[in-house]
Scaffold this active site. Structure first.
Site, PDB file in Angstrom:
ATOM      1  CE1 TYR A  56      32.989  28.097 -15.375  1.00 49.88           C
ATOM      2  CE2 TYR A  56      29.920  27.006 -14.909  1.00 49.88           C
ATOM      3  CZ  TYR A  56      32.057  27.515 -14.476  1.00 49.88           C
ATOM      4  OH  TYR A  56      32.146  26.708 -13.661  1.00 49.88           O
ATOM      5  CG  HIS A  86      36.409  18.614  -9.803  1.00 51.04           C
ATOM      6  ND1 HIS A  86      36.960  19.259 -10.874  1.00 51.04           N
ATOM      7  CD2 HIS A  86      35.799  19.681  -9.802  1.00 51.04           C
ATOM      8  CE1 HIS A  86      37.072  20.321 -11.215  1.00 51.04           C
ATOM      9  NE2 HIS A  86      35.991  20.594 -10.595  1.00 51.04           N
ATOM     10  CG  ASN A 198      28.077  21.690 -12.151  1.00 57.62           C
ATOM     11  OD1 ASN A 198      27.649  22.696 -12.978  1.00 57.62           O
ATOM     12  ND2 ASN A 198      29.200  21.406 -11.361  1.00 57.62           N
ATOM     13  CE1 TYR A 280       4.940  17.899  31.461  1.00 61.98           C
ATOM     14  CE2 TYR A 280       6.544  19.230  30.756  1.00 61.98           C
ATOM     15  CZ  TYR A 280       5.600  18.544  31.415  1.00 61.98           C
ATOM     16  OH  TYR A 280       5.058  20.380  31.861  1.00 61.98           O
ATOM     17  NE  ARG A 283       1.690  14.594  31.721  1.00 57.44           N
ATOM     18  CZ  ARG A 283       1.566  15.731  32.326  1.00 57.44           C
ATOM     19  NH1 ARG A 283       1.000  17.238  31.714  1.00 57.44           N
ATOM     20  NH2 ARG A 283       2.445  15.537  33.018  1.00 57.44           N
ATOM     21  CG  PHE A 329      25.355  24.840  -9.406  1.00 62.54           C
ATOM     22  CD1 PHE A 329      25.751  25.580  -8.514  1.00 62.54           C
ATOM     23  CD2 PHE A 329      26.388  24.952 -10.611  1.00 62.54           C
ATOM     24  CE1 PHE A 329      26.365  26.866  -8.550  1.00 62.54           C
ATOM     25  CE2 PHE A 329      27.005  26.209 -10.491  1.00 62.54           C
ATOM     26  CZ  PHE A 329      26.989  26.991  -9.313  1.00 62.54           C
ATOM     27  CD  GLU A 413      32.614  26.749  -6.842  1.00 63.34           C
ATOM     28  OE1 GLU A 413      33.926  25.769  -5.624  1.00 63.34           O
ATOM     29  OE2 GLU A 413      32.860  26.582  -7.755  1.00 63.34           O
TER      30      GLU A 413
END
Length: 501
Positions: A56, A86, A198, A280, A283, A329, A413
């Site tokens: 792959y 990409h 990646n 608060y 405090r 990844f 994915e």
């Protein structure tokens, strides 16, 4: 003399990274890292030469195209096409300091010897870092699943002579930058584009950058809260150590100790009080700021693990004769952590704004809106509006990104982390918190003037005198946004003495 940090398998730390950035260190690849890169690359080349079956990302397509085999003659083109196709980021440009971190963290990851890249590729990335070449990367586009594909594609387009960069104060084509430096475009080899794209360096760089800011803002929050407490004529008893040893959260104990040390020697804090309790927001500073410190430290641990990890795919293990396609990844660890950081930082702003509100409310002998002649003067009425607006926006942005997932790549994915969105939001929230704390300091310093001639602690007297070099006391109405900007500048560029506790 030129300062050089040698990238090696030794882990990076926040201290090392901050030193490299602040002191303009150059990066070089150590002999040990060089040997690891060369060993992994040789193993991969030998494997590709001998392997007939699909591996792959090396001789196959990517994502949903993983079943399509690629001929050996096209392996280089495959990787180049990957980077170009990409590069689909959009939106605002990522800050250059974050881009610089992206380069550093990717160089470190590739130098661990499990990615199968060429040595000259890593060296060219060092050249970019050392010569102030900042590839233009866009904020939007990462799902935080197969790493940060779109942002990292933009980061590495200039290696191939594509895309744009900031260089020597100009925005220019990467091809022109390469020519100016006499550098040839890198010709990617098997797996190399995938090794570059990646990875979680977009998320983790935002994480590092935001944490460096968070560490600083957390310290400032204690100092500014102590200033507000004294200006509000608050009580010191909620910071006594006995109270916190029976609920010993680390951050809570540290915060109480800090505030008590900061206020040591104050005339105001030790004088007799008519009121028996504070709200608060005063405090409960140890409990709230303390929980935030603990959250920041937890996130820091996650990010530190991540930046010293190998997060590309597939992973190459020369000693084990293995090339393994897995999921290192995937950004889930960072997505959850950055969401947590967003929530924690948002809370710093939330409690800060409440203290600002009490300071302008006309309580405990302070004039309404912190001016001597309210009515004619609006004084500090509207800075609190601004803080409230920012705090509300932070609450909206602190909604977790990590609970969302949108399938991509034809369902290959099918679960993504949305860590890129979590990381960019965390930085925006931290920037906003800096503004809210600046507004609180603006108010607290003004309020403290109305306590004179009584004095606060020596530490705060010194701190406020430094602040007054940036921002003057407000006698009557003036344009306030400029004073807020100066207050932010003080927090960004001023220095504070460490308080002994």
């Amino acid at each position: 003399m030129e300062k050089i940090y040698h990238i090696s398998p030794n882990p990076l730390s926040f201290e090392i990274i901050e030193t490299i950035l602040n002191e303009n260190y150059q990066l070089a690849i150590s002999e040990e890292a060089t040997a690891l890169i060369l060993k992994c690359k040789k193993y991969l080349d030998d494997k590709v030469a001998k392997e007939d079956g699909p591996v792959y990302g090396i001789n196959t397509g990517f994502g949903a195209l993983h079943n399509i085999s690629i001929s050996k003659d096209d392996l280089s083109k495959l990787q180049e096409n990957l980077v170009m196709s990409h590069a689909c980021g959009i939106g605002r440009e990522v800050p250059r300091d974050v881009v610089k971190l992206m380069l550093m963290l990717k160089i470190h990851a590739l130098s661990l010897g499990n990615s199968g890249v060429q040595l000259k590729t890593v060296q060219r990335l060092c050249d970019f870092f050392n010569n102030g070449v900042y590839p233009i990367v866009f904020e939007q586009g990462s799902l935080g699943a197969s790493g940060d594909l779109a942002p990292l594609a933009h980061l590495f387009l200039p290696l191939l002579g594509h895309g744009e960069v900031h260089y020597k104060g100009e925005k220019m084509l990467a091809s022109d930058m390469l020519k100016e430096n006499g550098w040839e475009p890198i010709k990617l080899e098997a797996k190399e584009g995938l090794a570059l794209l990646n990875g979680t360096q977009f998320m983790s760089s935002h994480g590092v950058y935001t944490l460096l800011k968070a560490f600083r803002l957390s310290k400032y929050a204690d100092i500014i809260a102590a200033t507000s407490l004294d200006a509000f004529d608050g009580r010191i008893e909620p910071f006594f150590p006995q109270l916190h040893t029976v609920r010993p959260h680390k951050g809570q104990i540290e915060t109480a100790r800090n505030v008590k040390a900061i206020l040591e020697g104050s005339e105001i804090i030790t004088r007799e009080k008519k009121h028996v309790q504070d709200p608060y927001s005063f405090r409960c500073v140890p409990q709230v700021h303390g929980a935030i410190k603990d959250a920041i430290n937890y996130v820091a641990g996650v990010v530190l693990t991540e930046i010293n990890s190998v997060t590309d795919n597939p992973m190459v293990f020369p000693d084990d004769d293995m090339i393994v396609s897995g999921g290192n990844f995937h950004g889930e660890p960072l997505a959850l952590a950055m969401d947590f950081l967003s929530i924690a930082m948002s809370e710093i702003g939330s409690i800060s704004e409440r203290r600002t509100y009490r300071l302008i409310s006309g309580e405990r002998g302070l004039p309404e809106f912190l001016v001597a002649n309210p009515g004619l003067n609006s004084g500090f009425m509207i800075p609190q509006y601004s803080a409230a607006s920012i705090v509300s926006l932070n609450k909206q942005m602190a909604t977790p990104s990590s609970v969302d997932s949108i399938p991509s790549s034809n369902e290959q994915e099918d679960h993504v982390s949305m860590g890129g969105n979590a990381a960019t939001k965390a930085l925006k929230i931290s920037d906003n918190v800096e503004r809210v704390l600046a507004i609180e300091l603006f108010n607290a310093a003004q309020a403290m003037e109305f306590r004179k001639p009584a004095k606060t602690s020596p530490y705060l007297e010194n701190f406020l005198s430094q602040y007054r070099e940036f921002v003057d006391f407000i006698n009557e109405d003036k344009i306030m946004y400029k004073e807020i900007e100066k207050s932010v500048e003080f927090l960004q560029t001023g220095t504070f003495d460490e308080f002994s506790s």
